[in-house]
Design a protein around this motif. Structure first.
Motif, PDB file in Angstrom:
ATOM      1  N   PHE A  96       0.839  -1.204   0.000  1.00  0.00           N
ATOM      2  CA  PHE A  96       0.000   0.000   0.000  1.00  0.00           C
ATOM      3  C   PHE A  96       0.872   1.252   0.000  1.00  0.00           C
ATOM      4  CE2 PHE A  96      -2.307   3.389   2.225  1.00  0.00           C
ATOM      5  CZ  PHE A  96      -3.432   3.487   1.411  1.00  0.00           C
ATOM      6  N   THR A  97       1.947   1.236   0.786  1.00  0.00           N
ATOM      7  CA  THR A  97       2.873   2.369   0.801  1.00  0.00           C
ATOM      8  C   THR A  97       3.524   2.544  -0.567  1.00  0.00           C
ATOM      9  OG1 THR A  97       3.333   1.934   3.143  1.00  0.00           O
ATOM     10  CG2 THR A  97       4.875   3.361   1.970  1.00  0.00           C
ATOM     11  N   ALA A  98       3.874   1.418  -1.208  1.00  0.00           N
ATOM     12  CA  ALA A  98       4.451   1.472  -2.555  1.00  0.00           C
ATOM     13  C   ALA A  98       3.470   2.111  -3.534  1.00  0.00           C
ATOM     14  CB  ALA A  98       4.824   0.067  -3.022  1.00  0.00           C
ATOM     15  N   ALA A  99       2.184   1.784  -3.415  1.00  0.00           N
ATOM     16  CA  ALA A  99       1.158   2.359  -4.283  1.00  0.00           C
ATOM     17  C   ALA A  99       1.075   3.873  -4.097  1.00  0.00           C
ATOM     18  CB  ALA A  99      -0.204   1.718  -3.989  1.00  0.00           C
ATOM     19  N   CYS A 100       1.109   4.311  -2.835  1.00  0.00           N
ATOM     20  CA  CYS A 100       1.059   5.750  -2.546  1.00  0.00           C
ATOM     21  C   CYS A 100       2.278   6.466  -3.117  1.00  0.00           C
ATOM     22  CB  CYS A 100       0.972   5.986  -1.041  1.00  0.00           C
ATOM     23  SG  CYS A 100      -0.566   5.407  -0.279  1.00  0.00           S
ATOM     24  N   CYS A 101       3.443   5.849  -2.978  1.00  0.00           N
ATOM     25  CA  CYS A 101       4.680   6.474  -3.458  1.00  0.00           C
ATOM     26  C   CYS A 101       4.736   6.511  -4.984  1.00  0.00           C
ATOM     27  CB  CYS A 101       5.893   5.726  -2.914  1.00  0.00           C
ATOM     28  SG  CYS A 101       6.190   5.966  -1.149  1.00  0.00           S
ATOM     29  N   PHE A 102       4.454   5.372  -5.626  1.00  0.00           N
ATOM     30  CA  PHE A 102       4.598   5.323  -7.082  1.00  0.00           C
ATOM     31  C   PHE A 102       3.507   6.145  -7.769  1.00  0.00           C
ATOM     32  CE2 PHE A 102       4.472   3.130 -11.304  1.00  0.00           C
ATOM     33  CZ  PHE A 102       5.760   3.472 -11.690  1.00  0.00           C
ATOM     34  N   GLY A 103       2.253   5.956  -7.332  1.00  0.00           N
ATOM     35  CA  GLY A 103       1.172   6.748  -7.914  1.00  0.00           C
ATOM     36  C   GLY A 103       1.328   8.219  -7.590  1.00  0.00           C
ATOM     37  N   GLY A 104       1.674   8.506  -6.326  1.00  0.00           N
ATOM     38  CA  GLY A 104       1.871   9.895  -5.926  1.00  0.00           C
ATOM     39  C   GLY A 104       3.043  10.545  -6.628  1.00  0.00           C
ATOM     40  N   GLY A 105       4.100   9.773  -6.860  1.00  0.00           N
ATOM     41  CA  GLY A 105       5.258  10.297  -7.569  1.00  0.00           C
ATOM     42  C   GLY A 105       4.917  10.751  -8.976  1.00  0.00           C
ATOM     43  N   LEU A 106       4.068   9.988  -9.646  1.00  0.00           N
ATOM     44  CA  LEU A 106       3.634  10.375 -10.995  1.00  0.00           C
ATOM     45  C   LEU A 106       2.781  11.642 -10.953  1.00  0.00           C
ATOM     46  CD1 LEU A 106       2.899   6.859 -12.504  1.00  0.00           C
ATOM     47  CD2 LEU A 106       4.408   8.555 -13.515  1.00  0.00           C
ATOM     48  N   LEU A 107       1.951  11.792  -9.919  1.00  0.00           N
ATOM     49  CA  LEU A 107       1.125  12.995  -9.787  1.00  0.00           C
ATOM     50  C   LEU A 107       1.996  14.223  -9.512  1.00  0.00           C
ATOM     51  CD1 LEU A 107      -1.913  11.631  -7.721  1.00  0.00           C
ATOM     52  CD2 LEU A 107      -1.778  12.063 -10.172  1.00  0.00           C
ATOM     53  N   ILE A 108       3.011  14.077  -8.653  1.00  0.00           N
ATOM     54  CA  ILE A 108       3.945  15.182  -8.406  1.00  0.00           C
ATOM     55  C   ILE A 108       4.672  15.548  -9.698  1.00  0.00           C
ATOM     56  CG2 ILE A 108       6.054  15.852  -7.189  1.00  0.00           C
ATOM     57  CD1 ILE A 108       5.141  14.020  -4.884  1.00  0.00           C
ATOM     58  N   VAL A 128      10.373   9.986  -4.782  1.00  0.00           N
ATOM     59  CA  VAL A 128       9.158   9.371  -4.230  1.00  0.00           C
ATOM     60  C   VAL A 128       8.766   8.129  -5.040  1.00  0.00           C
ATOM     61  CG1 VAL A 128       6.725   9.736  -3.658  1.00  0.00           C
ATOM     62  CG2 VAL A 128       8.367  11.601  -3.358  1.00  0.00           C
ATOM     63  N   GLY A 129       8.734   8.281  -6.358  1.00  0.00           N
ATOM     64  CA  GLY A 129       8.407   7.131  -7.212  1.00  0.00           C
ATOM     65  C   GLY A 129       9.431   6.028  -7.101  1.00  0.00           C
ATOM     66  N   GLY A 130      10.718   6.395  -6.979  1.00  0.00           N
ATOM     67  CA  GLY A 130      11.766   5.391  -6.826  1.00  0.00           C
ATOM     68  C   GLY A 130      11.591   4.580  -5.557  1.00  0.00           C
TER      69      GLY A 130
END
Length: 454
Positions: A96-108, A128-130
């Protein structure tokens, strides 16, 4: 909320179907595998302001190249430093944390493109995405190993094949979305980042909700561990911190690093290399087809080689990787000079299958040597070898090639010395693999009992 993500909440009952776990793992790995397709954004990002063509105020390709490099570095760092945390909180929280980081990284990153601030893309996709890449990479793998003690290689191959195949989804999806959103005032990159970030977040969350871990001492129905343990397959467990005190960890680090360095050296320059080594005989379109073929062998090798390792053993599998790899790398310069395109492509394809196979087989190798209890964390720390190889491979190929061309060497011959270096690295890897032995009992957990499946 912590109770919902806890390991107790996701511990499966006795009749749970373990074949529901691979789809959960794939829902994460097929998303984060998009990293292999990031290059499709490189050219559009060089004309965010000019739209139709790059203007002086647009970003240079060298500036954009750091986005992917940062992502791979933080993949290795996050996987290494979050290893203990993964084993403590379990795969649901980690995924779940990975989802927040990878998805959030793309949004940033989408905001960074819209504001034309490169540092936001470095932060978003790179940092963040990394971190999302690293956490998403290791968490399903350790879970699969525990569900498939009888087929560790096949289990890890299924998930890591998904990472290799993620580009086959991410690349056409990215291009289609950019074409859809492009206009006279936009390249469509920002909108594409936003849509993909949302889609990947949803898919990865679904995977985190579906994941389960087996109960303590669970074993597959009808499977009985051999009373006489296989050579180089332990029935004990080694703690994450203790693993770093063993020579086996560092031998495996070199084994992974050199196998990846050799493979990534070809993968990163495949299109240019085949055109320059067969000057006039390979068109850009044919070179693109060559790259696609290598990607297919990279993906297929992850499943085929790792599955084969269940039967021939992990050490023997790496013997094949290093022996065949050294031979084929040594042959590539001669095949290029002879103009033998068919054998050159065939040898390169086999090399790439072993490159992918090395990624997929290493988690099972770790489980064999250190046990399954802390394999996720140990695997995370070993992935620093990947981050190192991601720099070492391209540097060897690009800088040696550039130096030799500056000294007057023909472009067709500029890769020969590098290919021989790669062959030598694989010989060193062969020696490290030859030196592998079982971990000394002094490193085992004191509470270990033989046959403990967890």
């Amino acid at each position: 909320m912590s109770g919902f993500f806890s390991k107790e909440r996701i511990t499966a009952g006795p009749n749970y179907n373990r074949w529901l776990i691979p789809p959960a793992a794939l829902s994460v790995h097929l998303c984060i595998g998009q990293a292999y397709a990031f290059s499709v954004f490189n050219e559009p990002l060089t004309r965010v302001i000019g739209i139709q063509e790059a203007l002086p105020e647009d970003w240079k390709l060298t500036t954009i190249g750091w986005i992917f490099s940062l992502a791979i570095v933080f993949l290795g760092l996050s996987a290494a430093f979050a290893g203990k945390w993964l084993e403590k909180v379990g795969p649901r929280m980690t995924m779940f944390t990975a989802a927040c980081c990878f998805g959030g990284g793309l949004l940033i990153s989408a905001i960074g493109v819209e504001l034309h601030q490169i540092w936001l893309i470095y932060l978003g996709y790179g940092v963040v995405g990394g971190c999302g890449l690293g956490l998403g990479y290791v968490s399903p793998v350790s879970t699969l190993i525990k569900w498939f003690p009888d087929r560790r290689g096949m289990a890890t191959g299924m998930a890591i094949m998904g990472f290799g195949g993620g580009a086959m989804i991410g690349s056409p999806l990215s291009v289609a979305l950019m074409n859809f959103f492009s206009s006279d005032t936009s390249t469509g990159v920002a909108q594409t980042f936003a849509v993909m970030g949302t889609l990947y977040f949803i898919s990865m969350v679904i995977g985190s909700l579906a994941i389960r871990i087996p109960a303590e001492n669970w074993k597959p129905a009808g499977w009985v561990p051999s009373e006489k343990p296989k050579k180089m397959v332990t029935q004990h467990h080694v703690h994450i911190d203790e693993a770093l005190k063993t020579p086996q960890f560092y031998l495996l680090w070199v084994i992974l690093c050199f196998n990846v360095t050799a493979g990534i050296g070809i993968l990163g320059q495949a299109s240019v290399m085949i055109q320059e080594m067969f000057k006039g005989g390979i068109s850009p379109e044919a070179a693109a087809g060559f790259v696609g073929l290598l990607s297919l062998f990279n993906m297929a090798g992850r499943f085929i080689w790792s599955s084969a390792s269940d039967y021939i053993g992990r050490q023997n599998t790496y013997f094949v990787f290093f022996a065949l790899g050294a031979l084929f790398y040594s042959l590539l310069p001669s095949l290029g000079q002879q103009g033998n395109v068919v054998l050159f492509i065939a040898a390169s394809a086999v090399i790439m299958s072993m490159y992918g196979g090395g990624f997929a087989t290493i988690p099972a190798y770790l489980a064999d040597i250190f046990g399954t209890k802390f394999v996720g964390g140990i695997h995370g720390r070993l992935l620093t070898a990947w981050a190192t190889a991601g720099i070492l491979g391209p540097v060897l190929v690009n800088y040696i090639r550039e130096y030799q061309i500056e000294q007057g060497m023909a472009k067709a011959d500029a890769y020969n010395f590098t290919l021989y270096i790669m062959a030598c690295l694989l010989v060193v890897g062969f020696i490290c693999n030859l030196l592998m032995r079982e971990v000394h009992p002094k490193h085992h957990l004191k509470a270990d009992t033989a046959g403990n499946g967890q």
